[in-house]
Each structure stands twice: as C-alpha cells, then as structure tokens.
Design a protein around this motif. Structure first.
Motif, mmCIF file in Angstrom:
data_model
loop_
_atom_site.group_PDB
_atom_site.id
_atom_site.type_symbol
_atom_site.label_atom_id
_atom_site.label_comp_id
_atom_site.label_asym_id
_atom_site.label_seq_id
_atom_site.Cartn_x
_atom_site.Cartn_y
_atom_site.Cartn_z
ATOM 1 N N PRO A 89 -37.852 27.047 8.551
ATOM 2 C CA PRO A 89 -37.444 28.224 9.821
ATOM 3 C C PRO A 89 -36.320 27.008 9.833
ATOM 4 O O PRO A 89 -35.126 27.825 10.345
ATOM 5 N N ARG A 90 -36.171 26.310 10.475
ATOM 6 C CA ARG A 90 -34.869 25.840 10.775
ATOM 7 C C ARG A 90 -33.847 25.877 9.702
ATOM 8 O O ARG A 90 -32.567 25.684 10.219
ATOM 9 N N LEU A 91 -33.856 25.002 8.271
ATOM 10 C CA LEU A 91 -33.339 25.339 7.760
ATOM 11 C C LEU A 91 -32.733 27.401 7.322
ATOM 12 O O LEU A 91 -31.358 27.243 6.977
ATOM 13 N N GLU A 92 -33.888 27.916 7.887
ATOM 14 C CA GLU A 92 -33.395 29.180 7.396
ATOM 15 C C GLU A 92 -32.652 30.100 8.675
ATOM 16 O O GLU A 92 -31.234 31.042 8.614
ATOM 17 N N ALA A 93 -32.806 29.063 9.928
ATOM 18 C CA ALA A 93 -31.614 29.299 10.677
ATOM 19 C C ALA A 93 -30.220 28.796 11.089
ATOM 20 O O ALA A 93 -29.391 29.178 11.050
ATOM 21 N N LEU A 94 -30.540 27.456 9.817
ATOM 22 C CA LEU A 94 -29.120 26.577 10.059
ATOM 23 C C LEU A 94 -28.269 28.469 8.947
ATOM 24 O O LEU A 94 -26.394 28.103 8.509
ATOM 25 N N LYS A 95 -29.420 28.215 8.064
ATOM 26 C CA LYS A 95 -27.930 29.345 6.617
ATOM 27 C C LYS A 95 -27.836 30.655 7.021
ATOM 28 O O LYS A 95 -26.577 30.289 6.782
ATOM 29 N N LYS A 96 -28.282 30.434 8.578
ATOM 30 C CA LYS A 96 -27.235 32.156 8.799
ATOM 31 C C LYS A 96 -26.208 31.825 10.018
ATOM 32 O O LYS A 96 -25.942 32.473 10.588
#
Length: 437
Positions: A97-104
């Motif tokens: 989830p942390r990487l997904e949040a960074l992508k957004k």
C-alpha cells in the motif's frame, strides 16, 4: 521518421540534444569493450569466438548488454539490473500500500519510487555481478571452451571483490548515462540504451547467418532473413499502433456562471497492452531450471531431462511452455497494470461516462470485458513473434538469439516509435504558431 530527424537537426536546441545523446551512446559503447580487472582478455576472446551463435542460457542477458556480458567488461550487466528493478517495483506497487500511495502522489511520489528503483538496481547489480564472477571462475560461462577455466587466473577474495565492485559501478554509470539522456537529451534514456544494446548485435548476427549459409555463398539466406525482418517490423508496427478506442462523454457542469465539460474523448486500449514484458518474464522463467541444472553439477534424472528439453529452443516442450507462459504473463501484467475500477471511479468523479453504460461498477465491468477480449489477440501475437527465432533455428541453423526475433524486434520497434513521437512533439512545440499571427 527520417523527415523528423532532418527537421530536428535544423533546430538548434534539438540539434544539441541529439548530439548530446549521440555522445552518451558513444561513451556507452566504448564502455562495453573495456574489460574489468582480473580477467584474461585473450582467453575471453578465444571463448567468445568459439561460442559465437551458441550463447546458451546467457544469450538473453548478453543481448541486453550489447554483447558486453560474455566479454566480461565494465558494462557487462548493462541495463538489465535496472529493467529488473523497475519491473519488481511495478509489481510491488500493486501489493504494498505504501508504494501504491506514492504512485498516486504525482511527481513527488514518482521521484521517490525512482529513488527506490536506483537502490534496488545497485543491490541486483551486486547479486548478478557476484553470480557472473562465480560462473566465470568455475568455467561454466563457456562450458565447451577449453580455456574457460583460465578466464579468471587469480581467484583470490580481493580480486573477486574488485571485479564485483567494478561491474556494480559500471551498472551505476549506465543508469546515470540513461538519466542524462532523459534530462539533457531527447528523453527516454533507459529505453534508448536498451535499443542501442540490442541493435549493436544485429550486424554480427546477420553476418554469422551469411557465413553459415550454403546457397550462393550465403547471400540467399542473408537476403531472406532481411526480407523476413522487414515483414516482421511492418507487422509489429501495425499491431503496436492498433488500439481499441472506448468513447467517453463528459457531462456539462455549471460553476458560477460558466459551464465546464460537455467534451467527448476516448480511452485508448492497446491490443498489446503488456508490451514486451511477458516475453522477458517467460524467457527468464525458462532460464531458471537450466541455470539450476548447470550449477548443480549432478547427472541425476531431472538435470538430464532439463538439459534435453528446456535448453534447446527448437524442442517441442520448450516451445509449448514458452508460448503458454507468454500468454499467461500477458494477462497477468495487464491485470496488474490497468485497473478498470480505478478508471471507472475517476470517470465518475469528473462526470464522465461511456455512452450506453452506467457509471460506476457497470463501467468497470465493461472495461474489464473489453480488456480481456483484446488481450487474447495481443498475447497470441506476442507468442507468435517470440517463436520466430525457433523457426529460424530450424530453417537457417541460426542461433536462438535470431536478430529479428521476438524480444529484440519488439523493443527496437517500440523504442523507435516512442523516440520519433517525442522528437515530433518537441518540434511541434517549437514550430507552433497559434491562431493569431
């Protein structure tokens, strides 16, 4: 394409970018011929000459390094660690989830993910460099070469560490050169270096086919391969440009006294949405059993079966597994790289809808249905393109790294099209006159 390059050279700032990119390419190609410390250069050249056209399980990595892997040079690992790191980070973005949040988070999040990619690239370079040095020391890099065990004369710990550090530093330099092309050149730096690495192996591969040919001194085979290559390039360009355009209508919204929206656009879904990633995944996965069997050194039943069935590109079991893996990874990569629910939510948020389809969940289901329908021909196309080297292996006695084969031709055409589009877009920005003169 040639017209775009000619116009770019007539534009002063674009000419500087093109010349800067060419200078970086020259530096990169020079580095692929500089041997690392601790390597017997004469023994390497002897083994490379004997292994020409039969590079075995290291053929794919050697192609991505522009022939530098088997030469054991400072750029031996080439761009492969960065490609692997980028793919791993892209896959982890769906899981963590942390990487997904960074992508957004936009540009700031993308910069953070790029930094993680650099760190992972260095770690993978250390791992792959250690494996390459261990393989060269044991003589397994060129199994049939009589002087393979003499490639690394000094097998002390200090020499091994120096070799690994040199190749890791070379990977860091390659990564830096690619970012320089992106920042100060024509852009898309890593892809251009990959393009150059693959294109650099074309002349030697074509000439090897000519020398092995028997009809009219090999010229018949040479001309046939060139003709097949041109046909393949045309086919790949046609499919890579093919897309299913899903119409999207945005409703009008009144904000104050002004109305916004009311425009029509479309969502372009490419037939080959996954690109060349499934071919790389399938090739890498099929290399693992052969690599394990080679390093095990045993003569048990499973190693014999792997050597007979999974190391020969023209074996029916290898062909079947290769094709099925490409189809599977095409669907797998499309599933993790394109999220229909996220696209449907964004459309609903901004008042967009597909004509005849309700917003929200029905839109996501419709996008998923269309995506699955167009992924089937895309995956079958990738599988057929990837099997061209096998057919060439049977028909012309060529190596498994046929110059106009699956992975190479897909990358060459894809990067070439993207580079031309970038040059044309920069030309349009500089020559745009507007409505009022």
């Amino acid at each position: 394409m040639l017209t775009a390059f000619a116009r770019a050279f007539r534009t002063p700032d674009l000419r500087k970018k093109l010349l800067f990119t060419l200078g970086i390419i020259v530096v990169y190609r020079v580095g692929t011929h500089v041997p690392i410390p601790g390597v017997n250069y004469q023994a390497v050249q002897t083994c490379v000459t004997e292994a020409s056209g039969n590079q075995g399980i290291f053929g794919l990595v050697n192609m991505f390094s522009g022939g530098a892997l088997l030469q054991i040079t400072i750029f031996a690992l080439g761009i492969m660690p960065y490609i692997t790191a980028s793919i791993i980070l892209q896959l982890l973005t769906v899981v963590i989830p942390r990487l997904e949040a960074l992508k957004k988070e936009g540009q700031a999040g993308t910069a953070k993910i790029t930094q993680y990619t650099r760190y992972l690239t260095v770690a993978l370079a250390i791992l792959q460099g250690t494996g390459l040095v261990a393989t060269a020391r044991s003589g397994a890099l060129f199994g049939s070469c009589p002087v393979a065990s003499q490639i690394v004369p000094d097998q002390s710990i200090f020499t091994t560490v120096v070799m690994v550090v040199t190749m890791t530093a070379g990977t860091g330099v390659v990564m830096w050169l690619g970012e320089l092309i992106t920042d100060r050149g024509i852009g898309n730096g890593m892809s251009i270096l990959m393009f150059i690495s693959i294109a650099a192996t074309f002349p030697s591969s074509l000439w090897a086919i000519k020398k092995q040919g028997t009809l009219a001194g090999g010229w018949i085979e040479f001309s046939t391969v060139i003709l097949v290559g041109l046909v393949m390039v045309g086919l790949v360009v046609f499919v890579e440009q093919a897309q299913r355009r899903i119409p999207v209508q945005y409703a009008k919204r009144m904000i104050g006294r002004r109305s916004y929206g009311g425009t029509s656009t479309y969502i372009p879904l490419k037939v080959n949405q996954a690109g060349v990633i499934p071919v790389i995944f399938a090739s890498s996965l099929l290399y693992i059993p052969a690599l394990v069997a080679q390093f095990s050194g045993s003569k048990s039943g499973w190693t014999t079966w792997v050597e007979q069935n999974l190391t020969k590109g023209n074996h029916p079991i290898y062909i079947t597994l290769y094709f099925l893996l490409i189809v599977f990874f095409a669907f797998f990569y499309v599933a993790i790289s394109f999220n229909p629910e996220e696209v449907a939510d964004n459309m609903k948020k901004y008042g967009g809808f597909i004509p005849g389809i309700r917003a929200g969940r029905p839109t996501a289901e419709y996008l998923s249905y269309v995506l699955n329908r167009i992924t089937w021909p895309g995956s079958l196309y990738l599988g057929l393109i990837a099997l061209v080297p096998t057919m060439a292996l049977v028909g012309f006695g060529a190596s498994q790294n046929f110059p106009f084969g699956g992975t190479s031709i897909l990358i060459i055409v894809g990067v070439g099209l993207e580079t031309v589009k970038q040059i044309e877009s920069q030309l349009q920005q500089r020559n745009y006159e507007g409505f009022l003169r």
